[in-house]
Structure formats: C-alpha cells, structure tokens
Design a protein around this motif. Structure first.
Motif, mmCIF file in Angstrom:
data_model
loop_
_atom_site.group_PDB
_atom_site.id
_atom_site.type_symbol
_atom_site.label_atom_id
_atom_site.label_comp_id
_atom_site.label_asym_id
_atom_site.label_seq_id
_atom_site.Cartn_x
_atom_site.Cartn_y
_atom_site.Cartn_z
ATOM 1 N N ILE A 105 22.204 27.371 49.664
ATOM 2 C CA ILE A 105 21.726 27.697 51.005
ATOM 3 C C ILE A 105 20.524 28.610 50.833
ATOM 4 O O ILE A 105 20.677 29.791 50.490
ATOM 5 C CB ILE A 105 22.813 28.372 51.855
ATOM 6 N N GLY A 106 19.338 28.077 51.001
ATOM 7 C CA GLY A 106 18.127 28.868 50.809
ATOM 8 C C GLY A 106 18.027 29.391 49.393
ATOM 9 O O GLY A 106 18.048 28.625 48.427
ATOM 10 N N ASP A 107 17.979 30.718 49.245
ATOM 11 C CA ASP A 107 17.817 31.348 47.941
ATOM 12 C C ASP A 107 19.138 31.715 47.272
ATOM 13 O O ASP A 107 19.135 32.394 46.236
ATOM 14 C CB ASP A 107 16.976 32.629 48.092
ATOM 15 N N ILE A 108 20.256 31.307 47.849
ATOM 16 C CA ILE A 108 21.565 31.709 47.338
ATOM 17 C C ILE A 108 22.429 30.485 47.058
ATOM 18 O O ILE A 108 22.560 29.597 47.911
ATOM 19 C CB ILE A 108 22.282 32.647 48.334
ATOM 20 N N GLU A 109 23.030 30.456 45.867
ATOM 21 C CA GLU A 109 24.032 29.432 45.550
ATOM 22 C C GLU A 109 25.410 29.961 45.937
ATOM 23 O O GLU A 109 25.803 31.052 45.522
ATOM 24 C CB GLU A 109 24.009 29.087 44.061
ATOM 25 N N VAL A 110 26.129 29.191 46.721
ATOM 26 C CA VAL A 110 27.418 29.604 47.280
ATOM 27 C C VAL A 110 28.523 28.751 46.681
ATOM 28 O O VAL A 110 28.463 27.512 46.730
ATOM 29 C CB VAL A 110 27.419 29.454 48.815
ATOM 30 N N THR A 111 29.535 29.396 46.106
ATOM 31 C CA THR A 111 30.687 28.664 45.581
ATOM 32 C C THR A 111 31.946 29.109 46.315
ATOM 33 O O THR A 111 32.333 30.274 46.223
ATOM 34 C CB THR A 111 30.872 28.903 44.072
ATOM 35 N N PRO A 112 32.593 28.210 47.069
ATOM 36 C CA PRO A 112 33.871 28.549 47.696
ATOM 37 C C PRO A 112 34.985 28.531 46.642
ATOM 38 O O PRO A 112 35.053 27.612 45.822
ATOM 39 C CB PRO A 112 34.082 27.432 48.728
ATOM 40 N N VAL A 113 35.834 29.548 46.672
ATOM 41 C CA VAL A 113 36.904 29.682 45.684
ATOM 42 C C VAL A 113 38.259 29.665 46.399
ATOM 43 O O VAL A 113 38.482 30.418 47.347
ATOM 44 C CB VAL A 113 36.760 30.990 44.880
ATOM 45 N N THR A 114 39.152 28.806 45.947
ATOM 46 C CA THR A 114 40.482 28.699 46.543
ATOM 47 C C THR A 114 41.299 29.957 46.276
ATOM 48 O O THR A 114 41.347 30.449 45.139
ATOM 49 C CB THR A 114 41.223 27.477 45.971
ATOM 50 N N GLY A 141 47.159 36.872 48.742
ATOM 51 C CA GLY A 141 48.437 37.545 48.557
ATOM 52 C C GLY A 141 48.720 37.975 47.139
ATOM 53 O O GLY A 141 49.455 38.938 46.904
ATOM 54 N N PHE A 142 48.151 37.255 46.177
ATOM 55 C CA PHE A 142 48.322 37.649 44.779
ATOM 56 C C PHE A 142 47.147 37.093 43.989
ATOM 57 O O PHE A 142 46.404 36.217 44.469
ATOM 58 C CB PHE A 142 49.666 37.169 44.211
ATOM 59 N N VAL A 143 46.982 37.593 42.787
ATOM 60 C CA VAL A 143 45.854 37.197 41.945
ATOM 61 C C VAL A 143 46.294 36.050 41.044
ATOM 62 O O VAL A 143 47.143 36.216 40.168
ATOM 63 C CB VAL A 143 45.352 38.384 41.109
ATOM 64 N N THR A 144 45.714 34.892 41.256
ATOM 65 C CA THR A 144 46.032 33.727 40.438
ATOM 66 C C THR A 144 45.177 33.718 39.175
ATOM 67 O O THR A 144 44.104 34.329 39.140
ATOM 68 C CB THR A 144 45.768 32.434 41.229
ATOM 69 N N PRO A 145 45.617 33.011 38.137
ATOM 70 C CA PRO A 145 44.749 32.841 36.960
ATOM 71 C C PRO A 145 43.405 32.228 37.322
ATOM 72 O O PRO A 145 42.381 32.551 36.711
ATOM 73 C CB PRO A 145 45.575 31.912 36.057
ATOM 74 N N HIS A 146 43.399 31.355 38.316
ATOM 75 C CA HIS A 146 42.154 30.739 38.760
ATOM 76 C C HIS A 146 41.188 31.786 39.306
ATOM 77 O O HIS A 146 39.988 31.751 39.010
ATOM 78 C CB HIS A 146 42.448 29.694 39.828
ATOM 79 N N VAL A 147 41.695 32.712 40.106
ATOM 80 C CA VAL A 147 40.846 33.787 40.650
ATOM 81 C C VAL A 147 40.270 34.625 39.519
ATOM 82 O O VAL A 147 39.076 34.962 39.514
ATOM 83 C CB VAL A 147 41.642 34.646 41.645
ATOM 84 N N VAL A 148 41.104 34.974 38.554
ATOM 85 C CA VAL A 148 40.623 35.770 37.422
ATOM 86 C C VAL A 148 39.505 35.026 36.690
ATOM 87 O O VAL A 148 38.464 35.613 36.354
ATOM 88 C CB VAL A 148 41.775 36.091 36.443
ATOM 89 N N LYS A 149 39.684 33.750 36.480
ATOM 90 C CA LYS A 149 38.670 32.959 35.781
ATOM 91 C C LYS A 149 37.372 32.885 36.577
ATOM 92 O O LYS A 149 36.271 33.050 36.029
ATOM 93 C CB LYS A 149 39.210 31.547 35.533
ATOM 94 N N VAL A 191 47.246 48.682 44.121
ATOM 95 C CA VAL A 191 47.642 48.478 42.727
ATOM 96 C C VAL A 191 47.239 47.084 42.251
ATOM 97 O O VAL A 191 46.766 46.910 41.121
ATOM 98 C CB VAL A 191 49.155 48.709 42.552
ATOM 99 N N GLN A 192 47.420 46.074 43.095
ATOM 100 C CA GLN A 192 47.012 44.718 42.712
ATOM 101 C C GLN A 192 45.497 44.633 42.498
ATOM 102 O O GLN A 192 45.028 43.951 41.588
ATOM 103 C CB GLN A 192 47.447 43.719 43.783
ATOM 104 N N ALA A 193 44.736 45.334 43.346
ATOM 105 C CA ALA A 193 43.279 45.360 43.160
ATOM 106 C C ALA A 193 42.930 46.032 41.835
ATOM 107 O O ALA A 193 42.053 45.560 41.101
ATOM 108 C CB ALA A 193 42.624 46.093 44.320
ATOM 109 N N PHE A 194 43.599 47.122 41.524
ATOM 110 C CA PHE A 194 43.383 47.812 40.246
ATOM 111 C C PHE A 194 43.680 46.878 39.077
ATOM 112 O O PHE A 194 42.892 46.785 38.118
ATOM 113 C CB PHE A 194 44.261 49.059 40.166
ATOM 114 N N ASP A 195 44.811 46.184 39.141
ATOM 115 C CA ASP A 195 45.200 45.300 38.043
ATOM 116 C C ASP A 195 44.177 44.181 37.840
ATOM 117 O O ASP A 195 43.848 43.822 36.707
ATOM 118 C CB ASP A 195 46.582 44.698 38.309
ATOM 119 N N LEU A 196 43.672 43.632 38.944
ATOM 120 C CA LEU A 196 42.657 42.590 38.827
ATOM 121 C C LEU A 196 41.390 43.137 38.189
ATOM 122 O O LEU A 196 40.828 42.526 37.277
ATOM 123 C CB LEU A 196 42.337 42.004 40.201
#
Length: 253
Positions: A105-114, A141-149, A191-196
């Motif tokens: 979109i214009g000058d920015i590449e946007v990637t939607p993440v599940t 609700g929780f951090v998936t391996p996909h989110v971490v990647k 705490v979950q934010a810290f762990d991520l």
C-alpha cells in the motif's frame, strides 16, 4: 518510518503508521468526531489518509471505521471473515487481505498475521518499509509459535499488555468475563507480553509500546515494570499507550 497511537484500551483503539506519502490508520475504535480531533492533534488531516486496515470486528476497533471511510473516501483492508462480520455498505471500497500474504500500500508493505482471538478472522499486522519493520500485536489470547516466528526482527513493536493477572482475578469482572479475558482467545497479560519479548529479544527494538491496557485490570506502572527488565536500563525505548489521549509520533530510523 514513524507511528503513533490515537488511543488504546478497552474503549477504543487506533494506530497510525507513516512512511513517505503513505499514512495508514489501523483500526478506529473512536467515533468520527473524536477520531478526527485526535488525528488533527497529531498533525494528520483525515482526508490525507491512504487507507484503513482492520484487525477484527470488535467495536473498540471499528466504531468509527465506516464513517471515516465514507466521509473521506478511504479504502478498507480486511480479511474475508471481518467483511462477513461487518458487512460494509456497497459505497465503501473494500480490499480483502489474505493472512500471511503481503500487500503493498503506497510506500509500506503490509503483512496480515493470524492470531488467536474470539473474532471471525482476526489478524494483526507487520508493516515493512525499506529496512525497517513495525509490528502491531494486540488482541490475542496466547502467543503461538507462528506469532513468535513472524514477529522476529522488529525495529519497533506495539504490544498488548492488557491485564495484570492478580488485578484481573481480584477485580470486578464477572467470572465468565475473567475467563474470556485470560483465555486462549482473549488478551495478553503483562507476564505473557514479557515472555514473548524475552523470546523475541529486544536488542534490535528501537521503540516498544505497551498497549491495550485495561482500565480496570491493569495500571501503566505495572506494565512498565513488567517490561523494563528486558531493556538493559534503556527505559526511554518503552512508552505506554493510554485510552484518554494520543501517544505522539514514535520514529524508527
């Protein structure tokens, strides 16, 4: 690249990201009058916005989206699931996005993440411009391996710190709502934010913004204290987005 928050919390969320001639608004949980006022306070004419990205259909993220899109002829980018949930009028231009498939979109590449959240087809976004990457990550609700990647190598990160677990447990919410907030389709705790962040590493992050704080189940100082051990004494890298007023522009260089 630079980014700002119009406000973030249980009653309204909206984030700006800008690069070159492109300015994207991610969600708009404020009514059009308040959203317009906050945009102008950040030096943004709503008519100059490039597009609005939608993460999901919950009202604290979309309250003003349709009105803004209609008044200023702005395209909306959303998943098919969000489109089904929102059913935009035919006079509003909609661009469907596919999770994990980048769109420019214009000058920015946007990637939607599940992400795991109790909505029809929720996503969060990675915004890339030249060598810089901004991660937007709330409402999961929780951090998936996909989110971490997917959120590796961010130069800036807007991260959910919705609740302090003790405040939520002892707070006024009904038990069903407490279970929803803390459940696997709810919201991240401090705490979950810290762990991520510990898993992602913060050496590369120039700016970190704690966001989507619950007014009843968290306090800014609790979120700040939870994340600051990861910053090696450089507390200036951390900001807290609040509900009542915008967070000024944060710059990634």
């Amino acid at each position: 690249m630079r980014f700002a928050s119009l406000g973030s919390g249980s009653h309204g969320n909206a984030t700006l990201a800008s690069r070159g001639e492109t300015t994207l608004l991610v969600d708009c949980g404020f009514g059009i009058r308040e959203a317009t006022r906050r945009l102008w306070s950040l030096g943004v004419d709503p008519a100059t916005l490039t597009a609005i990205l939608i993460t999901h259909e919950h009202i604290d993220h979309v309250r003003g989206v349709m009105s803004l899109a209609r008044r200023f002829a702005l395209p909306l980018y959303m998943t098919a699931g969000s489109w089904l949930a929102l059913q935009p009028d035919a006079d509003i231009r909609v661009e469907l996005v596919v999770p994990e498939r980048p769109v420019v979109i214009g000058d920015i590449e946007v990637t939607p993440v599940t992400v795991p959240h109790d909505a029809r087809e929720p996503v969060q976004y990675l915004l890339q411009s030249d060598r810089h990457r901004l991660g937007l990550l709330t409402d999961l609700g929780f951090v998936t391996p996909h989110v971490v990647k997917r959120y590796q190598r961010c130069d800036a990160l807007f991260i959910e710190c919705n609740h302090d677990a003790r405040m939520l447990a002892d707070g006024p919410y009904p038990m069903a709502l407490k279970r929803r907030v803390s459940g696997r389709l709810g919201h991240l705790s401090n705490v979950q934010a810290f762990d991520l962040l510990r898993e992602l590493g913060t050496d590369r992050m120039q700016r970190l913004v704690a966001s989507h704080l619950s007014e009843k189940n968290n306090r800014p100082e609790l979120a700040f204290d939870a994340l600051r051990p990861l910053l090696d004494g450089d507390d200036d890298r951390l900001a807290i987005a609040c509900q009542t007023q915008p967070l000024d522009w944060q710059v990634v260089v």
